[in-house]
Scaffold this motif. Structure first.
Motif, PDB file in Angstrom:
ATOM      1  N   GLY A  14       0.800  -1.218   0.000  1.00  0.00           N
ATOM      2  CA  GLY A  14       0.000   0.000   0.000  1.00  0.00           C
ATOM      3  C   GLY A  14       0.830   1.264   0.000  1.00  0.00           C
ATOM      4  O   GLY A  14       1.906   1.330  -0.614  1.00  0.00           O
ATOM      5  N   PRO A  15       0.382   2.304   0.741  1.00  0.00           N
ATOM      6  CA  PRO A  15       1.094   3.590   0.759  1.00  0.00           C
ATOM      7  C   PRO A  15       2.529   3.481   1.267  1.00  0.00           C
ATOM      8  O   PRO A  15       3.410   4.196   0.782  1.00  0.00           O
ATOM      9  N   LYS A  16       2.768   2.588   2.232  1.00  0.00           N
ATOM     10  CA  LYS A  16       4.137   2.430   2.737  1.00  0.00           C
ATOM     11  C   LYS A  16       5.066   1.915   1.646  1.00  0.00           C
ATOM     12  O   LYS A  16       6.204   2.378   1.510  1.00  0.00           O
ATOM     13  N   LYS A  17       4.589   0.960   0.862  1.00  0.00           N
ATOM     14  CA  LYS A  17       5.411   0.427  -0.224  1.00  0.00           C
ATOM     15  C   LYS A  17       5.744   1.532  -1.219  1.00  0.00           C
ATOM     16  O   LYS A  17       6.889   1.649  -1.684  1.00  0.00           O
ATOM     17  N   TRP A  18       4.748   2.332  -1.559  1.00  0.00           N
ATOM     18  CA  TRP A  18       4.974   3.459  -2.487  1.00  0.00           C
ATOM     19  C   TRP A  18       6.004   4.426  -1.918  1.00  0.00           C
ATOM     20  O   TRP A  18       6.929   4.855  -2.617  1.00  0.00           O
ATOM     21  N   PHE A  19       5.862   4.762  -0.625  1.00  0.00           N
ATOM     22  CA  PHE A  19       6.771   5.718   0.002  1.00  0.00           C
ATOM     23  C   PHE A  19       8.205   5.197  -0.002  1.00  0.00           C
ATOM     24  O   PHE A  19       9.140   5.918  -0.385  1.00  0.00           O
ATOM     25  N   TYR A  20       8.393   3.954   0.426  1.00  0.00           N
ATOM     26  CA  TYR A  20       9.750   3.412   0.506  1.00  0.00           C
ATOM     27  C   TYR A  20      10.371   3.235  -0.883  1.00  0.00           C
ATOM     28  O   TYR A  20      11.582   3.410  -1.049  1.00  0.00           O
ATOM     29  N   THR A  21       9.575   2.914  -1.875  1.00  0.00           N
ATOM     30  CA  THR A  21      10.088   2.804  -3.240  1.00  0.00           C
ATOM     31  C   THR A  21      10.570   4.166  -3.735  1.00  0.00           C
ATOM     32  O   THR A  21      11.652   4.284  -4.332  1.00  0.00           O
TER      33      THR A  21
END
Length: 393
Positions: A149-156
């Motif tokens: 979700g949003p965490k994956k997008w942020f860390y990417t």
């Protein structure tokens, strides 16, 4: 010869892997240069403690109080520019003004973390060192692979931005230090100014080491408990591994020790699981631990928590992620895929003599590979490489 070290946080009080690393850097530099240290502090209570705690030629400390509103505002700019969030977080105009007025007084300028590296980019005519420690690019990529979700997008997104910052550091600084060969191999860009600088680990005396007891069933995890890789490690361990351990070993208990536990970590506490928060000394916990577990699923660089446990003669069970950067470790460390952590713990809880044997090998391994003398020689090699370079006109 004078050196200036820029730190993104105070070193005192000394807890957390980043403060331990910065303290080591200060000590190494101060043995060779007349050293001043500048740092950002969130509270005034953290200011003015360094020169009392770190002896040997730390001449002066300069601090900037960094209020909460300023930090929040700076972080918000990450949505508007193309910089990694740590570069925004620690971007403070007053530091730039002060640095411009004093930089010429120093023979060596040092960024003690990647967050402070942008302050030194303008000083191309000066000798400069940055301690990148872990490859945060790798750290963010690992985090992206273990979230959704949003965490994956942020860390990417942060991985891409951090990669640019690390690349610029390797291009512009005279030397870039990484904590392990794994981090150096990860970048694989042939940079000639990349160097290994391990963490030195103190090996305590026998009296402070693990006291193996045939009846002990206590498992221990140590680390800063608001750090995402640590939070992921303990929550997954409790959800997926702990039930199988308790089923096979009904007397087992689990202690999670470390400062600033996240709410999700606090929620794990029950009659078998203890969440301590900050503790003054880990030695009593190491002394009574049957096993130290480090079931890491993300993160990068060498894990201080593992080295410190090994130095105390603990039997440590970890994953391949947790063991990154530890080479030629042999049987001094139990390394298993996360899915096999529970069965490994059960087997070892039933064999205290095996645990003691592994612990003795672990203690010797740390003594051989991470002594102060080893790290001191690494730092001298870095300085030699810096001083071979001709200053820019």
């Amino acid at each position: 010869m004078r050196a200036l070290i820029l730190s993104h946080r105070p070193v005192i009080p000394l807890f957390g892997g980043d403060r331990v690393r910065i303290n080591q850097l200060i000590s190494l530099v101060a043995q060779r240069y007349d050293t001043d240290v500048m740092y950002l502090a969130n509270t005034l209570e953290e200011c003015g403690l360094l020169s009392k705690e770190v002896p040997r030629r730390v001449h002066a400390e300069k601090w900037f109080h960094y209020p909460r509103w300023q930090r929040i505002f700076n972080l918000s700019t990450t949505l508007l520019n193309n910089k990694v969030h740590i570069a925004n977080h620690f971007n403070y105009r007053e530091i730039r003004r002060w640095l411009a007025s004093v930089a010429d007084d120093y023979d060596l300028l040092i960024a003690a973390s990647p967050a402070m590296s942008p302050y030194l980019f303008p000083y191309q005519g000066k000798k400069r060192l940055v301690d990148l420690t872990d490859s945060l690019t790798m750290n963010y990529r690992n985090a992206a692979n273990t979230t959704a979700g949003p965490k994956k997008w942020f860390y990417t997104l942060m991985a891409k931005r951090m990669e640019r910052l690390e690349r610029r550091c390797r291009k512009e600084f005279d030397a870039c230090a990484y904590i392990s060969e794994v981090d150096i191999q990860f970048i694989q860009d042939g940079s000639k100014n990349v160097h290994l600088l391990s963490n030195a680990v103190k090996v305590p005396g026998e009296a402070d080491c693990t006291r193996y007891d045939a009846e002990s069933q206590e498992l221990l995890f140590v680390g800063k408990m608001d750090y995402l890789p640590n939070v992921q490690a303990v929550t997954r361990f409790v959800e997926r591994s702990w039930p199988d351990i308790v089923k096979a070993c009904p007397q087992a208990s689990f202690t999670i020790a470390g400062a600033s536990p996240a709410e999700s970590v606090k929620a794990l506490a029950d009659n078998r699981i203890t969440v301590t928060g900050f503790v003054e000394s880990l030695s009593p916990l190491f002394q009574r631990a049957a096993l130290v577990v480090a079931p890491m699923v993300s993160g990068s660089g060498i894990q201080n928590k593992i080295l410190e446990a090994m130095a105390h003669g603990c039997c440590v069970v970890t994953t391949p992620t947790g063991a990154e950067g530890l080479t030629d470790v042999g049987e001094a460390l139990v390394v298993k895929p996360f899915e096999e952590i529970a069965s490994a713990c059960v087997d070892l809880l039933g064999d205290w003599q095996r645990r003691r044997q592994i612990g003795a090998q672990a203690r010797q391994y740390v003594s051989d590979h991470f002594s102060k003398d080893v790290v001191s020689r690494q730092f001298d090699s870095i300085l030699a490489a810096i001083n071979k370079k001709a200053p820019l006109k």
